[in-house]
Write a protein that holds these residues in place. Structure first.
Motif, PDB file in Angstrom:
ATOM      1  N   LEU A 349      -0.545  52.492  -8.048  1.00  0.00           N
ATOM      2  CA  LEU A 349      -0.369  53.919  -7.761  1.00  0.00           C
ATOM      3  C   LEU A 349       0.879  54.474  -8.453  1.00  0.00           C
ATOM      4  CD1 LEU A 349      -1.247  53.916  -3.950  1.00  0.00           C
ATOM      5  CD2 LEU A 349      -2.662  54.825  -5.802  1.00  0.00           C
ATOM      6  N   HIS A 350       1.929  53.665  -8.483  1.00  0.00           N
ATOM      7  CA  HIS A 350       3.161  54.108  -9.145  1.00  0.00           C
ATOM      8  C   HIS A 350       2.899  54.443 -10.613  1.00  0.00           C
ATOM      9  CE1 HIS A 350       7.577  54.162  -9.963  1.00  0.00           C
ATOM     10  NE2 HIS A 350       7.134  53.910 -11.181  1.00  0.00           N
ATOM     11  N   MET A 351       2.194  53.548 -11.306  1.00  0.00           N
ATOM     12  CA  MET A 351       1.950  53.785 -12.740  1.00  0.00           C
ATOM     13  C   MET A 351       0.929  54.903 -12.947  1.00  0.00           C
ATOM     14  SD  MET A 351       4.256  52.012 -13.992  1.00  0.00           S
ATOM     15  CE  MET A 351       4.055  52.428 -15.725  1.00  0.00           C
ATOM     16  N   MET A 352      -0.013  55.060 -12.008  1.00  0.00           N
ATOM     17  CA  MET A 352      -0.954  56.195 -12.097  1.00  0.00           C
ATOM     18  C   MET A 352      -0.201  57.513 -11.929  1.00  0.00           C
ATOM     19  SD  MET A 352      -4.327  55.178  -9.954  1.00  0.00           S
ATOM     20  CE  MET A 352      -4.853  53.490  -9.831  1.00  0.00           C
ATOM     21  N   TYR A 353       0.777  57.520 -11.020  1.00  0.00           N
ATOM     22  CA  TYR A 353       1.578  58.733 -10.796  1.00  0.00           C
ATOM     23  C   TYR A 353       2.356  59.087 -12.067  1.00  0.00           C
ATOM     24  CZ  TYR A 353       4.999  61.912  -8.753  1.00  0.00           C
ATOM     25  OH  TYR A 353       5.786  63.011  -8.479  1.00  0.00           O
ATOM     26  N   GLN A 354       2.931  58.061 -12.706  1.00  0.00           N
ATOM     27  CA  GLN A 354       3.661  58.300 -13.963  1.00  0.00           C
ATOM     28  C   GLN A 354       2.701  58.824 -15.033  1.00  0.00           C
ATOM     29  OE1 GLN A 354       6.823  58.309 -13.916  1.00  0.00           O
ATOM     30  NE2 GLN A 354       7.111  57.210 -11.999  1.00  0.00           N
ATOM     31  N   ALA A 355       1.513  58.206 -15.093  1.00  0.00           N
ATOM     32  CA  ALA A 355       0.510  58.626 -16.087  1.00  0.00           C
ATOM     33  C   ALA A 355       0.095  60.076 -15.838  1.00  0.00           C
ATOM     34  CB  ALA A 355      -0.708  57.704 -16.022  1.00  0.00           C
ATOM     35  N   MET A 356      -0.059  60.444 -14.567  1.00  0.00           N
ATOM     36  CA  MET A 356      -0.419  61.825 -14.224  1.00  0.00           C
ATOM     37  C   MET A 356       0.658  62.792 -14.736  1.00  0.00           C
ATOM     38  SD  MET A 356      -1.055  63.514 -10.465  1.00  0.00           S
ATOM     39  CE  MET A 356      -1.820  65.122 -10.291  1.00  0.00           C
ATOM     40  N   GLY A 357       1.919  62.417 -14.525  1.00  0.00           N
ATOM     41  CA  GLY A 357       3.033  63.252 -14.980  1.00  0.00           C
ATOM     42  C   GLY A 357       3.033  63.440 -16.487  1.00  0.00           C
ATOM     43  N   VAL A 358       2.765  62.355 -17.216  1.00  0.00           N
ATOM     44  CA  VAL A 358       2.727  62.431 -18.685  1.00  0.00           C
ATOM     45  C   VAL A 358       1.561  63.324 -19.127  1.00  0.00           C
ATOM     46  CG1 VAL A 358       2.503  61.124 -20.839  1.00  0.00           C
ATOM     47  CG2 VAL A 358       3.819  60.157 -18.962  1.00  0.00           C
ATOM     48  N   MET A 369      -5.987  65.167 -13.748  1.00  0.00           N
ATOM     49  CA  MET A 369      -6.871  65.288 -12.581  1.00  0.00           C
ATOM     50  C   MET A 369      -7.464  63.927 -12.215  1.00  0.00           C
ATOM     51  SD  MET A 369     -10.129  67.839 -12.152  1.00  0.00           S
ATOM     52  CE  MET A 369     -11.143  66.947 -13.334  1.00  0.00           C
ATOM     53  N   LYS A 370      -7.858  63.168 -13.226  1.00  0.00           N
ATOM     54  CA  LYS A 370      -8.458  61.838 -13.000  1.00  0.00           C
ATOM     55  C   LYS A 370      -7.474  60.943 -12.237  1.00  0.00           C
ATOM     56  CE  LYS A 370      -8.167  58.667 -16.191  1.00  0.00           C
ATOM     57  NZ  LYS A 370      -8.218  57.964 -17.481  1.00  0.00           N
ATOM     58  N   TYR A 371      -6.211  60.948 -12.667  1.00  0.00           N
ATOM     59  CA  TYR A 371      -5.217  60.112 -11.981  1.00  0.00           C
ATOM     60  C   TYR A 371      -4.915  60.659 -10.585  1.00  0.00           C
ATOM     61  CZ  TYR A 371      -4.303  57.376 -16.196  1.00  0.00           C
ATOM     62  OH  TYR A 371      -4.418  56.528 -17.270  1.00  0.00           O
ATOM     63  N   GLY A 372      -4.775  61.976 -10.473  1.00  0.00           N
ATOM     64  CA  GLY A 372      -4.471  62.586  -9.177  1.00  0.00           C
ATOM     65  C   GLY A 372      -5.521  62.271  -8.127  1.00  0.00           C
ATOM     66  N   GLU A 373      -6.784  62.299  -8.542  1.00  0.00           N
ATOM     67  CA  GLU A 373      -7.886  62.008  -7.599  1.00  0.00           C
ATOM     68  C   GLU A 373      -7.867  60.560  -7.133  1.00  0.00           C
ATOM     69  OE1 GLU A 373     -11.184  65.343  -9.021  1.00  0.00           O
ATOM     70  OE2 GLU A 373     -11.218  63.364  -9.966  1.00  0.00           O
ATOM     71  N   LYS A 374      -7.384  59.659  -7.985  1.00  0.00           N
ATOM     72  CA  LYS A 374      -7.298  58.247  -7.572  1.00  0.00           C
ATOM     73  C   LYS A 374      -6.119  58.012  -6.626  1.00  0.00           C
ATOM     74  CE  LYS A 374      -9.473  55.962 -11.531  1.00  0.00           C
ATOM     75  NZ  LYS A 374      -9.236  55.090 -12.691  1.00  0.00           N
ATOM     76  N   ILE A 375      -5.081  58.826  -6.788  1.00  0.00           N
ATOM     77  CA  ILE A 375      -3.841  58.616  -6.032  1.00  0.00           C
ATOM     78  C   ILE A 375      -3.926  59.160  -4.606  1.00  0.00           C
ATOM     79  CG2 ILE A 375      -1.418  59.384  -5.863  1.00  0.00           C
ATOM     80  CD1 ILE A 375      -1.386  59.448  -8.975  1.00  0.00           C
ATOM     81  N   ILE A 376      -4.559  60.312  -4.428  1.00  0.00           N
ATOM     82  CA  ILE A 376      -4.342  61.094  -3.215  1.00  0.00           C
ATOM     83  C   ILE A 376      -4.728  60.379  -1.913  1.00  0.00           C
ATOM     84  CG2 ILE A 376      -6.502  62.463  -3.383  1.00  0.00           C
ATOM     85  CD1 ILE A 376      -3.033  63.630  -2.114  1.00  0.00           C
ATOM     86  N   GLN A 377      -5.886  59.709  -1.872  1.00  0.00           N
ATOM     87  CA  GLN A 377      -6.282  59.052  -0.608  1.00  0.00           C
ATOM     88  C   GLN A 377      -5.359  57.896  -0.233  1.00  0.00           C
ATOM     89  OE1 GLN A 377      -8.106  61.947   0.221  1.00  0.00           O
ATOM     90  NE2 GLN A 377      -8.179  60.425   1.851  1.00  0.00           N
ATOM     91  N   LEU A 388       6.238  64.662   1.747  1.00  0.00           N
ATOM     92  CA  LEU A 388       6.335  65.570   0.600  1.00  0.00           C
ATOM     93  C   LEU A 388       5.616  64.990  -0.608  1.00  0.00           C
ATOM     94  CD1 LEU A 388      10.087  66.623   0.881  1.00  0.00           C
ATOM     95  CD2 LEU A 388       8.085  67.881   1.673  1.00  0.00           C
ATOM     96  N   ASN A 389       5.578  63.667  -0.710  1.00  0.00           N
ATOM     97  CA  ASN A 389       4.876  63.021  -1.833  1.00  0.00           C
ATOM     98  C   ASN A 389       3.386  63.324  -1.793  1.00  0.00           C
ATOM     99  OD1 ASN A 389       7.275  61.282  -0.878  1.00  0.00           O
ATOM    100  ND2 ASN A 389       7.039  60.717  -3.021  1.00  0.00           N
ATOM    101  N   VAL A 390       2.828  63.301  -0.587  1.00  0.00           N
ATOM    102  CA  VAL A 390       1.401  63.605  -0.425  1.00  0.00           C
ATOM    103  C   VAL A 390       1.159  65.091  -0.692  1.00  0.00           C
ATOM    104  CG1 VAL A 390      -0.561  63.580   1.177  1.00  0.00           C
ATOM    105  CG2 VAL A 390       1.090  61.699   1.213  1.00  0.00           C
ATOM    106  N   ALA A 391       2.015  65.949  -0.118  1.00  0.00           N
ATOM    107  CA  ALA A 391       1.867  67.401  -0.313  1.00  0.00           C
ATOM    108  C   ALA A 391       1.924  67.757  -1.793  1.00  0.00           C
ATOM    109  CB  ALA A 391       2.962  68.144   0.438  1.00  0.00           C
ATOM    110  N   SER A 392       2.843  67.120  -2.533  1.00  0.00           N
ATOM    111  CA  SER A 392       3.011  67.481  -3.951  1.00  0.00           C
ATOM    112  C   SER A 392       1.791  67.094  -4.780  1.00  0.00           C
ATOM    113  CB  SER A 392       4.282  66.855  -4.531  1.00  0.00           C
ATOM    114  OG  SER A 392       4.103  65.490  -4.804  1.00  0.00           O
ATOM    115  N   ILE A 393       1.107  65.988  -4.415  1.00  0.00           N
ATOM    116  CA  ILE A 393      -0.109  65.616  -5.159  1.00  0.00           C
ATOM    117  C   ILE A 393      -1.242  66.607  -4.841  1.00  0.00           C
ATOM    118  CG2 ILE A 393      -1.891  63.837  -5.519  1.00  0.00           C
ATOM    119  CD1 ILE A 393       0.629  62.993  -6.815  1.00  0.00           C
ATOM    120  N   TYR A 394      -1.383  66.967  -3.564  1.00  0.00           N
ATOM    121  CA  TYR A 394      -2.397  67.982  -3.211  1.00  0.00           C
ATOM    122  C   TYR A 394      -2.130  69.287  -3.966  1.00  0.00           C
ATOM    123  CZ  TYR A 394      -4.937  65.573   0.550  1.00  0.00           C
ATOM    124  OH  TYR A 394      -5.752  64.715   1.265  1.00  0.00           O
ATOM    125  N   LEU A 395      -0.863  69.618  -4.073  1.00  0.00           N
ATOM    126  CA  LEU A 395      -0.472  70.855  -4.749  1.00  0.00           C
ATOM    127  C   LEU A 395      -0.802  70.799  -6.244  1.00  0.00           C
ATOM    128  CD1 LEU A 395       0.846  73.452  -3.927  1.00  0.00           C
ATOM    129  CD2 LEU A 395       3.083  72.367  -4.140  1.00  0.00           C
TER     130      LEU A 395
END
Length: 443
Positions: A349-358, A369-377, A388-395
């Motif tokens: 999840l950590h590396m997916m979050y970084q990938a989403m940011g990039v 979007m692909k990474y965000g959808e894998k992370i959120i649940q 706040l980490n969960v809220a920011s991904i939903y946002l």
């Protein structure tokens, strides 16, 4: 005078006390329910990060779409209006002429800039400030006896930079006092973040620093401009200690304990660290492998994951690195870790979050979007409620969906973000008004 001030000062509904085994702390003297504002604390000193210049006011941190006025001299600091410019001048003047003189070579770190603002304030401040109702800045822990060579060297580098960039504007305390001040700021400083957890700046909030840490905190700190707001995320009874979290709570117990020891010099014994109740889910191994991995293999992969996280953190600061190269680090590490770890594993999840940011930076909306959808649940499972980490991904997801004209999904994700932010930020926060406006525009 001070002892009388200590008695009359304070934060209503709370009390400074000696916490068993933890030193000083803050406890409730009344009942707080989820979402209640426990207290607000203006920054003792703060500084806007260089990357946000032009997007936020240097004085009040307001984000402006209408455009800000810039300082006529250095042309690098931006303000909402004349009042903000005047209000910030005592701090901005420390940097203004130096920025003009040094040009592109003006590059003190954010910590150095923050300390440069604290020094003159400490000198002229004889009374407690509104940021020091229960703890003064001078009382902040420095842990000088616990600093290793690396931290001492960083302190020395910062002191040298302070002298180099501010020699014409500051009357410096002696080296011992500077060493202590940098150690206090490093151990007690806060990073101010926006609703998507983007870094806006650094600050010191002495009263907020009084709270001890728990990996299952009962309050959360958010920011309204340069004011820290502390809200209850669990019901808090009178006499109960008020706990904040000092670190990102995604990681397993061993990682959290190591991080707390390294940065804050204590061993956490909260219920989450003693029960390790979430560790199994956080360290999920891939199902349906023909042969389950040996413990040693898992251990090796955890070491690889930690190293790649550190490698990526460093790579982000390289001036010449391309974003496609950063994305490649993420993809290669995900492929390797994915041979053993499930996608819900926190290192994945950590590396997916970084990938989403990039991807967001590269405007690759589908990739993000692909990474965000894998992370959120999994995030919703691993983090405490009202994170706040969960809220920011939903946002981020909500805004992505709306940008890609997936209106129903967008509004649904933004509503989930708002459900958390109503508690964490308070219903009257400007961020909430902004998000509601975004949703209204979809009708």
């Amino acid at each position: 005078m001070w002892s009388r001030a200590m008695k009359t000062e304070g934060i209503e509904g709370t009390e400074r006390f000696q916490s068993p085994g933890k030193g000083r702390g803050l406890k409730a003297t009344k009942h707080f329910k989820v979402g209640d504002l426990v207290f607000a604390c203006p920054a003792y000193a703060y500084v806007l990060t260089v990357n946000e210049r032009g997007g936020h006011c240097e004085c009040c941190f307001t984000r402006s779409a209408e455009g800000l006025s810039k300082c006529g001299k250095c042309k690098q600091a931006y303000y909402c209006n004349v009042e903000c410019q005047r209000g910030d001048w005592p701090m901005h003047k420390l940097e203004c002429s130096a920025m003009c003189a040094y040009g592109e070579n003006w590059c003190p770190s954010e910590t150095v800039r923050l300390v440069a603002r604290i020094i003159p304030k400490q000198k002229c401040q004889t009374e407690r400030t509104p940021s020091e109702r229960v703890l003064t800045l001078r009382e902040l822990e420095a842990h000088l006896d616990k600093l290793d060579n690396e931290k001492n060297e960083m302190n020395d580098t910062d002191i040298a930079a302070l002298h180099h960039f501010y020699s014409r504007h500051l009357d410096f305390p002696d080296n011992a006092a500077l060493t202590e001040l940098f150690a206090q700021v490093n151990c007690n400083g806060f990073t101010i973040e926006d609703e998507e957890l983007s870094h806006l700046g650094s600050a010191v909030f002495p009263d907020v620093a009084l709270m001890n840490h728990s990996c299952s905190p009962n309050v959360i700190v958010t920011y309204k401009g340069t004011v820290a707001e502390v809200r209850a995320v669990q019901d808090i009874s009178p006499e109960e200690e008020i706990f904040n979290s000092y670190i990102d709570l995604l990681y397993p117990t061993e990682d959290r304990i190591e991080r707390l020891k390294d940065s804050y010099f204590f061993t956490c014994d909260c219920k989450e660290c003693t029960s390790k109740s979430k560790d199994k889910a956080k360290m999920e191994i891939r199902q349906k492998l023909s042969t389950p991995p040996e413990q040693e293999e898992i251990k090796q992969m955890v070491m690889y994951a930690r190293n790649v996280i550190e490698e990526f953190r460093r790579a982000k600061h390289y001036k010449n690195i391309l974003h496609c190269e950063l994305l490649e680090i993420c993809e290669i590490s995900l492929e390797k870790m994915g041979s053993i770890f499930a996608e819900t594993n926190v290192y994945m999840l950590h590396m997916m979050y970084q990938a989403m940011g990039v991807c967001l930076y590269m405007q690759d909306w589908d990739g993000a979007m692909k990474y965000g959808e894998k992370i959120i649940q999994p995030y919703s499972v691993h983090y405490p409620p009202y994170s706040l980490n969960v809220a920011s991904i939903y946002l981020k997801l909500g805004r992505l969906y709306l940008g890609l004209e997936k209106r129903t999904q967008g509004v649904k994700a933004l509503k989930k973000a708002l459900a958390i932010m109503d508690v964490a930020h308070g219903k009257d926060h400007p961020y909430i008004a902004e998000i509601k406006k975004e949703m209204e525009e979809q009708k």
